[in-house]
Design an enzyme around this catalytic site. Sequence first.
Site, PDB file in Angstrom:
ATOM      1  N   HIS A  31      39.441  46.632  40.859  1.00 12.58           N
ATOM      2  CA  HIS A  31      38.640  47.546  40.047  1.00 12.58           C
ATOM      3  C   HIS A  31      39.537  48.076  38.946  1.00 12.58           C
ATOM      4  CE1 HIS A  31      35.386  50.412  39.141  1.00 12.58           C
ATOM      5  NE2 HIS A  31      36.376  51.193  38.763  1.00 12.58           N
ATOM      6  N   CYS A  32      39.132  47.859  37.708  1.00  6.83           N
ATOM      7  CA  CYS A  32      39.960  48.231  36.560  1.00  6.83           C
ATOM      8  C   CYS A  32      39.496  49.554  35.971  1.00  6.83           C
ATOM      9  CB  CYS A  32      39.894  47.129  35.497  1.00  6.83           C
ATOM     10  SG  CYS A  32      40.916  47.478  34.052  1.00  6.83           S
ATOM     11  N   ILE A  33      40.391  50.530  35.955  1.00  7.54           N
ATOM     12  CA  ILE A  33      40.035  51.840  35.389  1.00  7.54           C
ATOM     13  C   ILE A  33      39.978  51.785  33.867  1.00  7.54           C
ATOM     14  CG2 ILE A  33      40.961  53.133  37.344  1.00  7.54           C
ATOM     15  CD1 ILE A  33      43.465  53.671  35.701  1.00  7.54           C
TER      16      ILE A  33
END
Length: 226
Positions: free
Chosen positions: A76-78
Site C-alpha cells: 500500500h503506497c502512501i
Amino acid sequence: MVPYRTLMGSSDSTLPCFLSSGAITKSNQALFLHAYPYDGLMFETGAECVTCKVKKPARSKHCGVCNDCVHRFDHHCIWVNNCVGAFNIKYFLAYLFTLTSMAFSIAGLTAAFLIQVVLLSNLMQGHYTDVHGEEHPVDASFLIQHLFLTFPRIVFMLGFVVLLSIILASYFCFILYLVMTNQMSNEWFKPSRFKHRSYRNIYSRGVWSNMVEIARPLTSHIKKRR
C-alpha cells in the site's frame, strides 16, 4: 485472459492513485483463483480472508487501509493513497520513473545555474584571506561556503534534491528488480519468516515473461458456457 477494462472498472485514468489495483470480491473472485499456483508456504490452498469472506487467490493479500483483498498485492503506497497490485503496478513504475527523472533534472538545472555563476564571476581565479591574514587561492571548500552564504536556499535545495534523487533511483531500481524476478515487495519480505524452511520463487518465468506479465496481468482462464 479477461478484458483489462472490465477488471479495472469504469476508471479511465492512467494515474496509479485512481486505477483499481485488482480488488477481489465475491462477485469476481473466480477471475483470480487460478491465475497463480499455491506454493504451500506463503500461500496456502483454500485460505479465506476473514475480513472480506472471499477465497484468497495465490499472491493476494488483504490491505487493512483499503479494506480490500488485492490480486498480486505489492504494497500500500502512501504516496498515491492506493494499493499497488496487478492492474496498476506498471503505472506505478511509470510514476516512479517520472519522479526520479524530474528530481535528476531539477538537480542538474540547479547545479548548472551555480556553475554558471562561478564561471561568470571568475571565482576560481580569485584569492581569499584567512583568519591569520594569509592569502590562499579559492578552493572547493571556500567555493561551497561562498555559494551557500550567497545562495543559501538554492544550495540547500540542490543538496536535498540530490539526496532525493538517490533515494528515488534506488527505490525504482528495487521495484524494477522485483518486476524482473516476478516478486512483490510483500513476497520479498515474507521469506524471512520461513528461515526454518527452504523457499523457492515458483512464479518467475524468465525476465522477458515476467515483464510481459506486468503489462498483461494474469487472471484465471474462464471456460465459455456452451
